[in-house]
Motif scaffolding. Structure first.
Motif, mmCIF file in Angstrom:
data_model
loop_
_atom_site.group_PDB
_atom_site.id
_atom_site.type_symbol
_atom_site.label_atom_id
_atom_site.label_comp_id
_atom_site.label_asym_id
_atom_site.label_seq_id
_atom_site.Cartn_x
_atom_site.Cartn_y
_atom_site.Cartn_z
ATOM 1 N N GLU A 93 47.416 37.442 37.512
ATOM 2 C CA GLU A 93 46.530 37.784 36.393
ATOM 3 C C GLU A 93 47.316 38.087 35.110
ATOM 4 O OE1 GLU A 93 47.156 41.683 38.666
ATOM 5 O OE2 GLU A 93 46.896 39.548 39.110
ATOM 6 N N ASN A 140 35.937 41.621 36.142
ATOM 7 C CA ASN A 140 36.615 42.602 35.291
ATOM 8 C C ASN A 140 36.105 44.005 35.593
ATOM 9 O OD1 ASN A 140 38.265 40.867 33.825
ATOM 10 N ND2 ASN A 140 36.731 40.491 32.260
ATOM 11 N N ASP A 143 37.466 45.340 39.030
ATOM 12 C CA ASP A 143 38.838 45.851 38.992
ATOM 13 C C ASP A 143 38.947 47.148 38.197
ATOM 14 O OD1 ASP A 143 39.753 43.861 40.592
ATOM 15 O OD2 ASP A 143 40.998 42.867 39.102
ATOM 16 N N ALA A 147 40.106 50.380 40.531
ATOM 17 C CA ALA A 147 41.548 50.624 40.456
ATOM 18 C C ALA A 147 41.931 51.750 41.417
ATOM 19 C CB ALA A 147 41.960 50.976 39.032
ATOM 20 N N SER A 248 40.726 54.019 33.587
ATOM 21 C CA SER A 248 40.979 52.581 33.583
ATOM 22 C C SER A 248 40.500 52.029 32.254
ATOM 23 C CB SER A 248 40.228 51.894 34.729
ATOM 24 O OG SER A 248 40.737 52.300 35.978
ATOM 25 N N ILE A 275 43.697 47.204 32.568
ATOM 26 C CA ILE A 275 43.030 46.162 33.355
ATOM 27 C C ILE A 275 42.932 44.894 32.523
ATOM 28 C CG2 ILE A 275 40.995 45.568 34.706
ATOM 29 C CD1 ILE A 275 42.396 48.057 35.744
ATOM 30 N N ARG A 278 41.263 39.380 36.427
ATOM 31 C CA ARG A 278 40.917 39.748 37.793
ATOM 32 C C ARG A 278 42.092 39.437 38.704
ATOM 33 N NH1 ARG A 278 38.190 38.067 34.425
ATOM 34 N NH2 ARG A 278 39.542 36.247 34.483
ATOM 35 N N LYS A 279 42.176 40.091 39.830
ATOM 36 C CA LYS A 279 43.184 39.715 40.817
ATOM 37 C C LYS A 279 42.742 38.391 41.441
ATOM 38 C CE LYS A 279 44.636 44.440 41.848
ATOM 39 N NZ LYS A 279 43.687 45.121 40.952
ATOM 40 N N THR A 283 39.776 39.670 43.919
ATOM 41 C CA THR A 283 38.632 40.238 43.215
ATOM 42 C C THR A 283 37.409 39.340 43.328
ATOM 43 O OG1 THR A 283 40.097 41.341 41.642
ATOM 44 C CG2 THR A 283 37.801 41.099 40.996
#
Length: 330
Positions: A93, A140, A143, A147, A248, A275, A278-279, A283
């Protein structure tokens, strides 16, 4: 920006041609439409914009192995290189060489687009099109909320744009004991209540800091989720985090921010998470399961539909803050 006829994009060996069903407007698209300072330094026209979509695969390149004609897909908007230090260590990401769909690569506000196979996501058949198109921004929110764990914790959400509204539903689904949402837009505050907010606050009329302390027996909140990109909101959030809590931050700031690091961060021992994106793709699995299982209903956030040729109506609503998520029917 204009609506025009362009050639169907060409297909590479590892590419996929997608016929777009619907797309949705992101704040990034509005920045480009308004030609803001960020857009002037980041975006080079001509370019087809848009990165949130759902569509059907109509052709595949000769070296494509996992995607087939007929698949209903969406895409990770960060087109990653796959070989830099970050990609090799599970942090794609923040790939050093990424290209952003709709900014560096022609995007989804079109009848057809071409993307490399490795960024495509096959959609769950239980997720309707208008939910499938919002998975990228929904991720988004996933995440940002997750977190760290939020179960039985008190949460303050700063900014009730579409991602902040998605985060409201996610926090409730994950068992937050209190979800408080702050935004100066009463239209969006009303949606936040539909998404599960216990308290909705207009900071132009109410004291966010005092209300947060009142709602938490003067302890402050365990978690702050910052989506606004507003320096004043950020400072309000830092003031109400309980010592040992976390924040976050997804909001993007037009200018450098001023915070009291000593008082509001270091001596309170809070944890700050930046952030972005996305992972990939963990995610996406979470997002798909939140939506396909019914844990979160994003329906209240999706407020308007327009034909693609009427994109300007959607842009105006976004600028005026009189909408949630705007869908463009291709």
């Amino acid at each position: 920006m204009e609506f025009s006829e362009v050639p169907t994009p060409k297909l590479g060996l590892r590419d996929v041609l997608i016929k777009v069903r619907i797309a949705s407007i992101c704040g990034t698209d509005v920045h480009i439409y308004d030609w803001t300072r960020w857009a002037q330094h980041r975006f080079t026209p001509p370019r087809i914009i848009g990165h949130e979509f759902v569509g059907d695969v109509t052709r595949v390149g000769e070296e494509v192995t996992q995607i087939k004609v007929g698949d209903r897909v969406s895409a990770e908007s960060h087109l990653t290189c796959g070989h830099c230090y970050q990609c090799s260590n599970g942090n794609s990401e923040v790939c050093r060489n990424f290209k952003l769909l709709g900014v560096d690569h022609d995007g989804a506000f079109a009848e057809y687009l071409v993307l490399p196979e490795h960024v495509l996501w096959k959609n769950d058949s239980n997720i309707p099109d208008e939910w499938a198109t919002i998975q990228e921004p929904f991720g988004n929110a996933v995440d940002t909320v997750l977190a760290e764990d939020v179960a039985a914790k008190t949460v303050l959400i700063l900014g009730a744009g579409p991602i902040g509204l998605f985060a409201t539903g996610i926090a409730r689904a994950c068992g937050a004991s209190l979800v408080m949402v702050s935004d100066p837009n009463n239209y969006r505050l009303a949606i936040s209540k539909q998404m599960g907010a216990h308290i909705a606050v207009n900071p132009r009329r109410q004291d966010v800091v005092q209300l947060a302390f009142d709602a938490t027996q003067n302890n402050g909140v365990d978690v702050v989720l910052e989506f606004s990109g507003n320096n004043q909101a950020l400072n309000q959030g830092l003031k109400v985090i309980t010592p040992g809590g976390r924040i976050s931050i997804l909001g993007i700031y037009e200018r450098r921010v001023n915070i009291d690091l000593n008082k509001d961060v270091i001596f309170k021992k809070i944890r700050i998470y930046g952030i972005t994106g996305r992972k990939v793709f963990s995610t996406w699995y979470k997002t798909s399961r939140f939506l396909s299982s019914g844990l979160v209903d994003p329906g209240p956030v999706i407020t308007h539909h327009f034909p693609l040729k009427d994109y300007e109506k959607g842009m105006k609503l976004m600028k005026d803050g009189k909408c949630g998520k705007v869908i463009l029917n291709v």
